[in-house]
Design a protein around this motif. Structure first.
Motif, PDB file in Angstrom:
ATOM      1  N   ASP A  16      52.095   9.128 -52.792  1.00 24.96           N
ATOM      2  CA  ASP A  16      51.565   9.705 -54.026  1.00 24.96           C
ATOM      3  C   ASP A  16      50.820  11.006 -53.720  1.00 24.96           C
ATOM      4  OD1 ASP A  16      52.550   7.817 -55.874  1.00 24.96           O
ATOM      5  OD2 ASP A  16      50.984   6.409 -55.297  1.00 24.96           O
ATOM      6  N   VAL A  17      51.574  11.936 -53.141  1.00 23.65           N
ATOM      7  CA  VAL A  17      51.007  13.214 -52.710  1.00 23.65           C
ATOM      8  C   VAL A  17      50.839  14.138 -53.917  1.00 23.65           C
ATOM      9  CG1 VAL A  17      51.254  15.166 -51.152  1.00 23.65           C
ATOM     10  CG2 VAL A  17      52.202  12.933 -50.509  1.00 23.65           C
ATOM     11  N   VAL A  18      49.616  14.596 -54.123  1.00 21.52           N
ATOM     12  CA  VAL A  18      49.297  15.524 -55.199  1.00 21.52           C
ATOM     13  C   VAL A  18      48.822  16.828 -54.571  1.00 21.52           C
ATOM     14  CG1 VAL A  18      47.716  16.008 -57.100  1.00 21.52           C
ATOM     15  CG2 VAL A  18      48.738  13.735 -56.869  1.00 21.52           C
ATOM     16  N   CYS A  19      49.443  17.948 -54.950  1.00 28.22           N
ATOM     17  CA  CYS A  19      49.077  19.263 -54.414  1.00 28.22           C
ATOM     18  C   CYS A  19      48.703  20.185 -55.571  1.00 28.22           C
ATOM     19  CB  CYS A  19      50.239  19.882 -53.646  1.00 28.22           C
ATOM     20  SG  CYS A  19      50.919  18.866 -52.316  1.00 28.22           S
ATOM     21  N   LEU A  20      47.550  20.795 -55.460  1.00 33.58           N
ATOM     22  CA  LEU A  20      47.115  21.803 -56.424  1.00 33.58           C
ATOM     23  C   LEU A  20      46.922  23.108 -55.658  1.00 33.58           C
ATOM     24  CD1 LEU A  20      45.691  18.888 -57.262  1.00 33.58           C
ATOM     25  CD2 LEU A  20      44.795  20.269 -59.126  1.00 33.58           C
ATOM     26  N   HIS A  21      47.669  24.149 -56.038  1.00 35.32           N
ATOM     27  CA  HIS A  21      47.672  25.419 -55.315  1.00 35.32           C
ATOM     28  C   HIS A  21      47.136  26.532 -56.218  1.00 35.32           C
ATOM     29  CE1 HIS A  21      50.155  23.317 -52.418  1.00 35.32           C
ATOM     30  NE2 HIS A  21      51.159  23.204 -53.264  1.00 35.32           N
ATOM     31  N   TRP A  22      46.120  27.246 -55.715  1.00 31.30           N
ATOM     32  CA  TRP A  22      45.527  28.355 -56.457  1.00 31.30           C
ATOM     33  C   TRP A  22      45.745  29.675 -55.715  1.00 31.30           C
ATOM     34  CZ3 TRP A  22      43.045  23.622 -56.322  1.00 31.30           C
ATOM     35  CH2 TRP A  22      42.575  23.093 -57.538  1.00 31.30           C
ATOM     36  N   PRO A  23      46.164  30.744 -56.410  1.00 26.89           N
ATOM     37  CA  PRO A  23      46.188  32.072 -55.786  1.00 26.89           C
ATOM     38  C   PRO A  23      44.773  32.618 -55.666  1.00 26.89           C
ATOM     39  CG  PRO A  23      46.829  32.229 -58.095  1.00 26.89           C
ATOM     40  CD  PRO A  23      46.656  30.760 -57.800  1.00 26.89           C
ATOM     41  N   VAL A  24      44.500  33.291 -54.548  1.00 34.13           N
ATOM     42  CA  VAL A  24      43.165  33.818 -54.274  1.00 34.13           C
ATOM     43  C   VAL A  24      43.298  35.214 -53.682  1.00 34.13           C
ATOM     44  CG1 VAL A  24      41.017  33.475 -52.988  1.00 34.13           C
ATOM     45  CG2 VAL A  24      42.260  31.497 -53.845  1.00 34.13           C
ATOM     46  N   ASP A  25      42.386  36.108 -54.046  1.00 34.23           N
ATOM     47  CA  ASP A  25      42.335  37.444 -53.455  1.00 34.23           C
ATOM     48  C   ASP A  25      42.118  37.314 -51.947  1.00 34.23           C
ATOM     49  OD1 ASP A  25      41.634  39.979 -52.519  1.00 34.23           O
ATOM     50  OD2 ASP A  25      40.472  40.480 -54.291  1.00 34.23           O
ATOM     51  N   PRO A  26      43.026  37.843 -51.131  1.00 35.45           N
ATOM     52  CA  PRO A  26      42.871  37.704 -49.679  1.00 35.45           C
ATOM     53  C   PRO A  26      41.541  38.235 -49.153  1.00 35.45           C
ATOM     54  CG  PRO A  26      45.053  38.523 -50.205  1.00 35.45           C
ATOM     55  CD  PRO A  26      44.276  38.548 -51.478  1.00 35.45           C
ATOM     56  N   ASP A  27      41.031  39.302 -49.753  1.00 35.90           N
ATOM     57  CA  ASP A  27      39.780  39.888 -49.265  1.00 35.90           C
ATOM     58  C   ASP A  27      38.596  38.958 -49.465  1.00 35.90           C
ATOM     59  OD1 ASP A  27      41.073  42.175 -48.461  1.00 35.90           O
ATOM     60  OD2 ASP A  27      40.685  43.256 -50.327  1.00 35.90           O
ATOM     61  N   LEU A  28      38.684  38.057 -50.430  1.00 33.47           N
ATOM     62  CA  LEU A  28      37.597  37.102 -50.664  1.00 33.47           C
ATOM     63  C   LEU A  28      37.653  35.924 -49.690  1.00 33.47           C
ATOM     64  CD1 LEU A  28      37.578  36.942 -54.572  1.00 33.47           C
ATOM     65  CD2 LEU A  28      36.097  38.291 -53.067  1.00 33.47           C
ATOM     66  N   LEU A  29      38.858  35.607 -49.238  1.00 33.18           N
ATOM     67  CA  LEU A  29      39.026  34.424 -48.391  1.00 33.18           C
ATOM     68  C   LEU A  29      38.993  34.754 -46.904  1.00 33.18           C
ATOM     69  CD1 LEU A  29      39.453  31.405 -48.704  1.00 33.18           C
ATOM     70  CD2 LEU A  29      41.923  31.807 -48.765  1.00 33.18           C
ATOM     71  N   ARG A  30      39.414  35.961 -46.553  1.00 31.23           N
ATOM     72  CA  ARG A  30      39.539  36.329 -45.134  1.00 31.23           C
ATOM     73  C   ARG A  30      38.233  36.156 -44.345  1.00 31.23           C
ATOM     74  NH1 ARG A  30      42.230  40.623 -46.091  1.00 31.23           N
ATOM     75  NH2 ARG A  30      44.318  39.797 -45.697  1.00 31.23           N
ATOM     76  N   PRO A  31      37.051  36.478 -44.894  1.00 34.74           N
ATOM     77  CA  PRO A  31      35.816  36.304 -44.109  1.00 34.74           C
ATOM     78  C   PRO A  31      35.490  34.858 -43.761  1.00 34.74           C
ATOM     79  CG  PRO A  31      35.456  37.828 -45.933  1.00 34.74           C
ATOM     80  CD  PRO A  31      36.788  37.201 -46.157  1.00 34.74           C
ATOM     81  N   ARG A  32      36.162  33.898 -44.404  1.00 35.61           N
ATOM     82  CA  ARG A  32      35.875  32.488 -44.133  1.00 35.61           C
ATOM     83  C   ARG A  32      36.711  31.939 -42.991  1.00 35.61           C
ATOM     84  NH1 ARG A  32      33.372  29.714 -43.899  1.00 35.61           N
ATOM     85  NH2 ARG A  32      33.603  27.852 -45.188  1.00 35.61           N
ATOM     86  N   LEU A  33      37.581  32.756 -42.403  1.00 35.47           N
ATOM     87  CA  LEU A  33      38.438  32.276 -41.321  1.00 35.47           C
ATOM     88  C   LEU A  33      37.817  32.582 -39.969  1.00 35.47           C
ATOM     89  CD1 LEU A  33      42.008  33.362 -42.470  1.00 35.47           C
ATOM     90  CD2 LEU A  33      40.882  31.153 -42.800  1.00 35.47           C
ATOM     91  N   PRO A  34      37.917  31.647 -39.025  1.00 35.04           N
ATOM     92  CA  PRO A  34      37.432  31.936 -37.678  1.00 35.04           C
ATOM     93  C   PRO A  34      38.417  32.814 -36.920  1.00 35.04           C
ATOM     94  CG  PRO A  34      38.397  29.748 -37.751  1.00 35.04           C
ATOM     95  CD  PRO A  34      38.426  30.271 -39.154  1.00 35.04           C
ATOM     96  N   THR A  35      37.900  33.591 -36.000  1.00 35.91           N
ATOM     97  CA  THR A  35      38.742  34.326 -35.067  1.00 35.91           C
ATOM     98  C   THR A  35      39.450  33.297 -34.187  1.00 35.91           C
ATOM     99  OG1 THR A  35      37.110  36.091 -35.075  1.00 35.91           O
ATOM    100  CG2 THR A  35      38.695  36.107 -33.285  1.00 35.91           C
ATOM    101  N   PRO A  36      40.755  33.428 -33.907  1.00 31.90           N
ATOM    102  CA  PRO A  36      41.660  34.553 -34.108  1.00 31.90           C
ATOM    103  C   PRO A  36      42.697  34.314 -35.203  1.00 31.90           C
ATOM    104  CG  PRO A  36      42.476  33.185 -32.358  1.00 31.90           C
ATOM    105  CD  PRO A  36      41.292  32.470 -32.934  1.00 31.90           C
ATOM    106  N   LEU A  37      42.357  33.607 -36.278  1.00 33.99           N
ATOM    107  CA  LEU A  37      43.318  33.311 -37.330  1.00 33.99           C
ATOM    108  C   LEU A  37      43.431  34.481 -38.304  1.00 33.99           C
ATOM    109  CD1 LEU A  37      42.405  29.601 -38.183  1.00 33.99           C
ATOM    110  CD2 LEU A  37      44.096  30.462 -36.538  1.00 33.99           C
TER     111      LEU A  37
END
Length: 235
Positions: A16-37
Motif C-alpha cells: 500500500d505504497v502512497v507517494c506524494l510528490h511536490w515540485p520545489v525551487d532548486p535554490d530553496l532546497l539545495r542548501p539543505r543537502l550535505p556535501t558532496p550531493l
C-alpha cells in the motif's frame, strides 16, 4: 561510469505504497543537502516526496519468513546525484517500530525516528497516520487519506514516475557523516490517486521549504525490494 549496485543482504516488501510528490525551487532546497550531493532535477525542478507504506517481511535475505518484521514507514526525501549515480537523500524516516528505528539509525545513518504510525487500506482508500514520539527529536505529525482514481494503471506523468523510481541509491546523514546503501527494485506501474491532507508538519520538522502547490499522488499495492549493507561516503 555508474558504480555497480552492491550485493543485497536484506529483503522487504512495501505494501500500500502512497507517494506524494511536490515540485520545489532548486535554490530553496539545495542548501539543505550535505556535501558532496547535488540536486537531481526533472524539467529543471527539484522534487520533495513523502512516501508512506507498510514495510512487511523485513529480514536478512535468505532467512525464513517467520523472522521478518512488519511496521509502518513514512519517508521525506528528495532526489540527488553523487558522482554520476542517482539517489535519494532522506531527511527523515518515521518508523512504527522503535527497536528497528534505533538500530537502523545507528547502523545506516539514515535518520530513522520512532513514531506511532499506521498505513491501512479500506473501501474508502488508504489512510496514513504518523505521530513522532521519540524524545530529543523534533515533533512531526502526518495524516492523509488517499483515494484511488479509477481502475487504470496508466497515469499522466509516467516519465517523471520512471525518473523518480530510477533513484535507487539511498543517502542519509544522521550523526553528521554521509552514508549510502543500494536498493534493488523494479518501479511498479503506479496508479493515479488523490490525497486529502489532514495534517503535515514533516517539512517544518526537517527544516525544508513547504511547497505551495498540490502534490502529484501515486499508489502501488506492492513493491518488493532488496537492500545492501550501508557504507560511509568519503568526500
Amino acid at each position: 561510469m555508474t558504480p555497480p549496485v552492491r550485493p543485497s543482504v536484506a529483503t522487504m516488501t512495501a505494501e500500500d505504497v502512497v507517494c506524494l510528490h511536490w515540485p520545489v525551487d532548486p535554490d530553496l532546497l539545495r542548501p539543505r543537502l550535505p556535501t558532496p550531493l547535488d540536486l537531481s532535477l526533472f524539467d529543471e525542478t527539484a522534487w520533495l516526496s513523502v512516501v508512506a507504506f507498510g514495510a512487511t517481511d523485513l529480514r536478512p535475505r535468505g532467512t525464513p519468513a517467520r523472522l521478518g518484521r512488519s511496521f509502518s514507514e513514512l519517508r521525506l526525501q528528495t532526489y540527488v546525484w553523487h558522482r554520476g549515480t542517482p539517489g535519494r537523500y532522506v531527511f527523515s524516516v518515521d518508523a512504527g517500530d522503535r527497536p528497528i528505528a534505533h538500530l537502523f539509525r545507528l547502523t545506516s545513518r539514515i535518520p530513522y525516528v520512532a513514531a506511532d504510525g499506521r498505513v491501512e487500506r479500506d473501501d474508502d482508500g488508504v489512510h496514513v497516520v504518523s505521530r513522532r514520539d521519540q524524545l530529543g527529536m523534533p515533533p512531526a505529525t502526518f495524516e492523509a487519506t488517499v483515494t484511488l482514481d479509477g481502475e487504470s494503471s496508466a497515469v499522466d506523468g509516467r516519465d517523471r514516475d520512471r525518473w523518480i523510481g530510477g533513484h535507487g541509491r539511498v543517502f542519509g546523514a544522521a550523526g553528521g557523516t554521509l552514508w549510502a546503501l543500494d536498493v534493488e527494485r523494479e518501479t511498479p506501474a503506479f496508479r493515479p490517486a488523490t490525497a486529502t491532507l489532514w495534517e503535515n508538519t514533516l517539512f517544518d520538522a526537517a527544516g525544508v521549504p513547504t511547497p505551495s502547490s498540490e502534490p502529484a499522488v501515486r499508489y502501488s499495492p506492492s513493491w518488493p525490494m532488496h537492500a545492501s549493507l550501508p557504507w560511509l561516503v568519503r568526500q
